[in-house]
Write an enzyme that holds these catalytic residues in place. Sequence first.
Site, PDB file in Angstrom:
ATOM      1  N   SER A 213       0.665  -1.497  -0.115  1.00  0.00           N
ATOM      2  CA  SER A 213      -0.259  -0.099  -0.012  1.00  0.00           C
ATOM      3  C   SER A 213       0.621   1.576   0.100  1.00  0.00           C
ATOM      4  CB  SER A 213      -1.101  -0.608   1.570  1.00  0.00           C
ATOM      5  OG  SER A 213      -2.021   1.178   1.341  1.00  0.00           O
ATOM      6  N   ASP A 436       4.472  24.213  -0.762  1.00  0.00           N
ATOM      7  CA  ASP A 436       5.848  24.015  -2.130  1.00  0.00           C
ATOM      8  C   ASP A 436       5.884  22.194  -1.085  1.00  0.00           C
ATOM      9  OD1 ASP A 436       5.782  24.596   1.126  1.00  0.00           O
ATOM     10  OD2 ASP A 436       7.368  25.827   1.350  1.00  0.00           O
ATOM     11  N   HIS A 489      -6.933  -5.462  -1.326  1.00  0.00           N
ATOM     12  CA  HIS A 489      -5.748  -4.687  -1.071  1.00  0.00           C
ATOM     13  C   HIS A 489      -5.119  -5.125   0.060  1.00  0.00           C
ATOM     14  CE1 HIS A 489      -3.946  -0.805  -0.689  1.00  0.00           C
ATOM     15  NE2 HIS A 489      -3.942  -0.935   1.044  1.00  0.00           N
TER      16      HIS A 489
END
Length: 514
Positions: A213, A436, A489
Amino acid sequence: MLATHTQTSLLKPVFFRLSSLLSPRTVSLFPKTKLQYSSSLRSSDRTFAAMVGANAAAGKSSPEHVAGEWYSVPELRLRDHRFTVPLDYSLDRSASPKISVFAREVVSVGKEEQLLPYLLFLQGGPGFECPRPTESSGWIHKACEDFRVVLMDQRGTGLSTPLTASSMLQIKSAEDLADYLKHFRADNIVNDAEFIRLRLDPDTKPWTVLGQSYGGFCAVTYLSFAPQGLKQVLLTGGTPPLGNGCTADSVYKACFEQVICQNEKYYKRFPQDIEIVREIVNHLAGSEGGGVRLPSGSFLTPKGLQTLGLSGLGSSAGFERLHYMFERVWDPVIVPGAPKQISYYFLKAVENWLDFETNPLFAIMHESIYCQGASSRWSAQRTRDKCEDKFDAIRAAKEGRPVFFMGEMIFPWMFDEIHALRLFKDAAHLLAEKKDWPPLYNVDALNNNKVPVAAAVYYEDLYVNFKVAMETASQIAGIRLWITNEYMHSGLRDGGGQVFDHLMGMLNGKKPLF
């Protein structure tokens, strides 16, 4: 048409190869004990500088590395390692504050002194520690046949200077906390991994990395900026979006589509829960303040109830666990005329189901994992607002429709309703507006990748969307894909050693290319 759970490989593996491969991006090695981004002419062209120096005697204790004694769990031998690393690798080593990173070395009994290659496991998250082995089982059992497994608690988790709901209170201002937390993303997790590799292995050889994951996201960052440290990479449900800016909007748009599909499947499996969930929503909405108090002091509202889908809709046996939780939602009426109320059992189960109390970093840092040079601006909330008609719980209950649960998404209201997150609300808002963020991936380097990579791509993955995963895979030269709907998953955990063994077979020649 996809097959059901009958074979190990349901769809043929896909082999991506670019017609023309250049040599991989080189990595600068500086003689100083410093690991950092080093800027070139373009801000997007960054490399990792590996930490080497007089105190980097691999495998032995030093001021930077303390190795513990071997100890045992059934059929395994384990040894703890603690490394003192810079918080900020961009600063001179003496100038940066230090944190501790913990890694557990795991081998099969009797193999402590064997010269086995290293395998680093990168855990899913963000904000979760590595598993704690209690016996030799699952993928760890399989991996220990051929490797020394390294279970690294990513910085801020487990025993790696953990950032918990209590420890973060030491940082008094939201601005200072946000500035501190910006160092806890995949770029610095990879810096830590390289720091450890150069001190753990006497020969400093490249190692195998297994990324589950979010750990797979980190592994792709590793491929982008420090491929010299990698022998091979295995990804399980962990191929990240690579676009510039913030990719969260496109991720959540795709994920909401899968969330709707999983909700529909759930209610087909358990149609009796449609009315139960509507009844809970109406009860919560009609309670004082629009919800009820959880044992920890958090507040459960209809929106909070919907977050149960985070685990319930996308993991193995999640449907069943969710259904059985709803079986005990109401207290029995023991005394005639007593008001109807939600049981303590259910309220405690809701808290245990979610990990925000114990792992707040997951919520605080979640959307930042998609950011490169742009802010997320609470992407999940903005995306949800565009499909409010489908996910408005109170409206759905009033109109007699099924109430849909959410997937892996973090919303700003959580920092009001969840007790452990309230004090970090301002810092979370600052991180959501931060623009940023440094790069996490280098597409040019991935296009020219030379490191063998095999990835398990789960067709019905709720957390890492199939379409997004395929787009990313097309950018990683030489990657081999195993596309399957046999696992959810959590396939690495659920499949015993099968998922690990299948991916290794794709790289060691046991599985044919086509």
